[in-house]
Design an enzyme around this catalytic site. Structure first.
Site, mmCIF file in Angstrom:
data_model
loop_
_atom_site.group_PDB
_atom_site.id
_atom_site.type_symbol
_atom_site.label_atom_id
_atom_site.label_comp_id
_atom_site.label_asym_id
_atom_site.label_seq_id
_atom_site.Cartn_x
_atom_site.Cartn_y
_atom_site.Cartn_z
ATOM 1 N N GLU A 4 8.891 15.582 16.032
ATOM 2 C CA GLU A 4 9.398 15.431 14.671
ATOM 3 C C GLU A 4 8.679 16.407 13.733
ATOM 4 O OE1 GLU A 4 8.627 11.712 12.581
ATOM 5 O OE2 GLU A 4 10.729 11.721 11.937
ATOM 6 N N CYS A 40 13.267 10.252 8.272
ATOM 7 C CA CYS A 40 13.046 9.872 9.669
ATOM 8 C C CYS A 40 14.331 9.943 10.477
ATOM 9 C CB CYS A 40 12.399 8.504 9.761
ATOM 10 S SG CYS A 40 13.129 7.335 8.636
ATOM 11 N N GLU A 42 8.986 0.980 11.457
ATOM 12 C CA GLU A 42 10.085 1.950 11.371
ATOM 13 C C GLU A 42 9.427 3.318 11.414
ATOM 14 O OE1 GLU A 42 12.051 4.694 10.160
ATOM 15 O OE2 GLU A 42 12.469 3.735 8.225
ATOM 16 N N GLY A 45 1.828 4.212 13.586
ATOM 17 C CA GLY A 45 2.396 2.945 14.060
ATOM 18 C C GLY A 45 1.557 2.351 15.181
ATOM 19 N N LYS A 99 0.885 -1.176 0.000
ATOM 20 C CA LYS A 99 0.000 0.000 0.000
ATOM 21 C C LYS A 99 0.920 1.224 0.000
ATOM 22 C CE LYS A 99 -2.026 2.933 1.972
ATOM 23 N NZ LYS A 99 -1.768 4.354 1.622
ATOM 24 N N GLY A 126 6.391 4.853 8.805
ATOM 25 C CA GLY A 126 5.599 6.084 8.822
ATOM 26 C C GLY A 126 5.659 6.739 10.188
HETATM 27 P P1 ADP Z 1 2.120 10.912 7.079
HETATM 28 O O1 ADP Z 1 1.183 11.424 8.137
HETATM 29 O O2 ADP Z 1 3.435 11.560 7.142
HETATM 30 O O3 ADP Z 1 1.527 10.850 5.722
HETATM 31 P P2 ADP Z 1 1.528 8.245 7.859
HETATM 32 O O4 ADP Z 1 2.180 7.445 8.922
HETATM 33 O O5 ADP Z 1 0.150 8.726 8.126
HETATM 34 O O6 ADP Z 1 2.490 9.426 7.501
HETATM 35 O O7 ADP Z 1 1.485 7.441 6.487
HETATM 36 C C1 ADP Z 1 2.329 6.390 6.137
HETATM 37 C C2 ADP Z 1 1.511 5.328 5.445
HETATM 38 O O8 ADP Z 1 0.557 4.799 6.357
HETATM 39 C C3 ADP Z 1 0.708 5.800 4.242
HETATM 40 O O9 ADP Z 1 0.760 4.781 3.248
HETATM 41 C C4 ADP Z 1 -0.693 5.958 4.815
HETATM 42 O O10 ADP Z 1 -1.720 5.833 3.850
HETATM 43 C C5 ADP Z 1 -0.739 4.811 5.787
HETATM 44 N N1 ADP Z 1 -1.704 4.949 6.893
HETATM 45 C C6 ADP Z 1 -2.079 6.093 7.528
HETATM 46 N N2 ADP Z 1 -2.961 5.814 8.514
HETATM 47 C C7 ADP Z 1 -3.162 4.462 8.514
HETATM 48 C C8 ADP Z 1 -3.957 3.565 9.282
HETATM 49 N N3 ADP Z 1 -4.738 3.987 10.278
HETATM 50 N N4 ADP Z 1 -3.900 2.245 8.988
HETATM 51 C C9 ADP Z 1 -3.099 1.807 8.007
HETATM 52 N N5 ADP Z 1 -2.337 2.592 7.236
HETATM 53 C C10 ADP Z 1 -2.352 3.910 7.476
#
Ligand code: ADP
Length: 499
Positions: free
Chosen positions: A401, A301, A267, A250, A191, A245
């Site tokens: 961050e 990161c 990570e 996380g 994804k 992310g």
């Molecule tokens: P940012 O806020 O910097 O975009 P995220 O951690 O939200 O970083 O995003 C990293 C990835 O996690 C992206 O592919 C995003 O679509 C996905 N993501 C965000 N929220 C969720 C969630 N609740 N469950 C699964 N994947 C998620």
């Protein structure tokens, strides 16, 4: 905007075929809902492409395909050597299309073309090559047990793996995830981040071309919460999730994983201390500080976002550093001369500007930057390289961050308590030490609670070297042989050999 790209725009064909589709079971298909979303060029705010908005039903299809490919397809029967060969072929194919990948990455993410060309794409190729070699090096062991038994272990793939990646290194993060997962025989559903789905989709095309069996690699573009990402994390038939992310996300992933107690590796973010002692090679340390915070517009990161300077060099260092930061050439990533591009999205731009406000209110003072550039660049999501002085380690600007080109500079006087200050943060992804005193360097390397320490260098990577966090920077190690552990299970087999 005048952009001087010295090479022909090679990703034009890929961009004209729209909307982009999902890769499920070896076929490119639209989202079941028919919905699409837009991905933008952060340098101009213009739409680059429409992309299928995968959702729960599409994840369902992808997981079915991955499960089928794992249990019944040719993938399981394929020799390790053949799996490795496919990864080598993929690495070669990416290399053949290196310039196209670099351009596409720069357009979608905003990063300077020279970084895409010299970092993202070659490291992607090297990561696939490194893990191609691992396919034939996986081993179990025999164990000395009671004479009546013979015991051996098998190292087996985990199964169906969901991989959720961010937008800062879209292609490279896909490689860090696919490389070890495929070398060890898993099947995957990726994804990509909604901000930057394009290079992963182009990679998917090459994966099909080089001959990975259907269903081994599935790519579902879409959003995170209440959407494709969450559906993957909560799926009962996904055996493992690998996530890169934000730490907030996380935590959501971990919660979601409890439905079937799937394995999770994370990570997450960082707030790395970059520590410069007065006896360091100052010019090298300035270069390191610049790379540490401004590489990839600070959207890293392991960015060296807390710069600790020993008192005697504080003024001189800061003035040279500020001069260099001010002279970084800011512009669209596709321009050959650009050294610092736009942030990835409007949302990130706003977040960074709000942190700049917070820092000012906390009493930190600007040494440079702190605003958006005027003129043509104001169309895009640009922030000037920003340095705050007079920062205290307890301020939010030194603790949270920012994920942007914003540096917090903190003076220190005592070598004795610098490790304590460095560690006074919830993260622990990386850190750096600049000194000519080898004892001091090793001592600090041992004291800093972080997964990576750089001594007299910054942002050095190799696919053979593990990367990951202490504390709230996550768990599990990517890259190197450590990532093999993430993607395999150990089975012990007892055989009764008694007379
Ligand atoms: P940012 O806020 O910097 O975009 P995220 O951690 O939200 O970083 O995003 C990293 C990835 O996690 C992206 O592919 C995003 O679509 C996905 N993501 C965000 N929220 C969720 C969630 N609740 N469950 C699964 N994947 C998620």
């Amino acid at each position: 905007m005048a952009v001087t790209l010295e090479k022909e725009l090679l990703c034009k064909d890929f961009l004209t075929q729209q909307p982009k589709k999902l890769l499920i079971d070896g076929k490119w298909i639209p989202a079941e809902s028919g919905k699409t979303f837009e991905t933008k060029n952060p340098a101009t705010d213009e739409v680059l492409a429409k992309v299928a908005e995968g959702d729960k039903v599409d994840i369902e299809k992808a997981v079915k395909a991955a499960r089928q490919a794992f249990e019944k397809g040719p993938w399981r029967k394929m020799s390790a050597a053949a799996r490795g060969r496919l990864l080598y072929k993929l690495a070669d194919a990416i290399e053949e299309h290196a310039e196209e990948f670099a351009q596409l990455e720069t357009l979608d993410n905003g990063k300077p073309i020279r970084e895409s060309r010299h970092v993202d794409v070659p490291q992607t190729v090297e990561t696939f090559r490194y893990y191609a070699g691992w396919a034939t090096k996986l081993e179990g062991e025999t164990l000395n047990v009671n004479d009546n038994f013979f015991n051996y272990t098998l190292r087996e793939p985990v199964g169906v793996v969901g991989q959720i990646i961010p937008w800062n290194f879209p292609l490279l993060m896909a490689a860090w995830k696919f490389g070890p997962a495929l070398a060890t025989g898993n099947t995957v559903i990726l994804k990509p981040a909604e901000q930057t789905p394009l290079t992963a989709l182009r990679l998917g095309e090459l994966i099909c071309e080089v001959g990975f069996p259907d269903g081994v690699v599935n790519i579902v573009t879409g959003f995170g919460p209440n959407a494709a990402g969450e559906a993957l994390a909560t799926h009962m038939d996904v055996d493992k999730i690998a996530f890169t992310g934000e730490d907030k996300t996380g935590r959501e992933i971990v919660k979601a994983s409890t439905v079937n107690l799937k394995r999770v590796s994370l990570e997450l973010g960082g707030k790395a201390p970059n520590i410069v002692f007065a006896d360091a090679d100052i010019d090298a340390a300035i270069k390191g500080a610049i790379t540490g915070i401004f590489f990839n517009q600070g959207q890293v990161c392991c960015a060296g976002s807390r710069l600790f300077l020993e008192r005697p060099i504080y003024d001189e260092f800061l003035s040279k550093l500020t001069h260099q930061a001010n002279s970084l050439r800011q512009g669209p990533g596709l321009d050959e001369k650009t050294q610092i591009g736009p942030q990835v999205s409007k949302e990130q731009l706003d977040r960074i500007l709000s942190y700049i406000d917070i820092a000012k209110k906390e009493g930190a003072s600007l040494a440079c930057g702190g605003e958006r550039p005027a003129g043509e660049l104001s169309r895009g999501y640009f922030v000037k390289p920003t340095i705050f002085k007079g920062v205290q380690n307890s301020m939010r600007i030194a603790q949270e961050e920012v994920f942007g080109p914003v540096l917090a500079v903190i003076p220190f006087t005592s070598a004795e308590d610098i490790a304590e200050q460095a560690n006074k943060v919830t993260y622990g992804l990386s850190g750096a030490v600049w000194t000519k005193d080898i004892k001091k360097a090793h001592r600090l390397a041992a004291q800093i609670k972080a997964g990576t320490i750089w001594v007299n260098c910054y942002n050095v990577f190799d696919p053979a070297v593990p990367f990951g966090g202490y504390k709230m920077s996550g768990y599990g190690r990517e890259l190197g042989k450590h990532a093999i552990e993430l993607y395999t299970n150990i089975k012990s087999v007892w055989v009764n050999v008694a007379d």
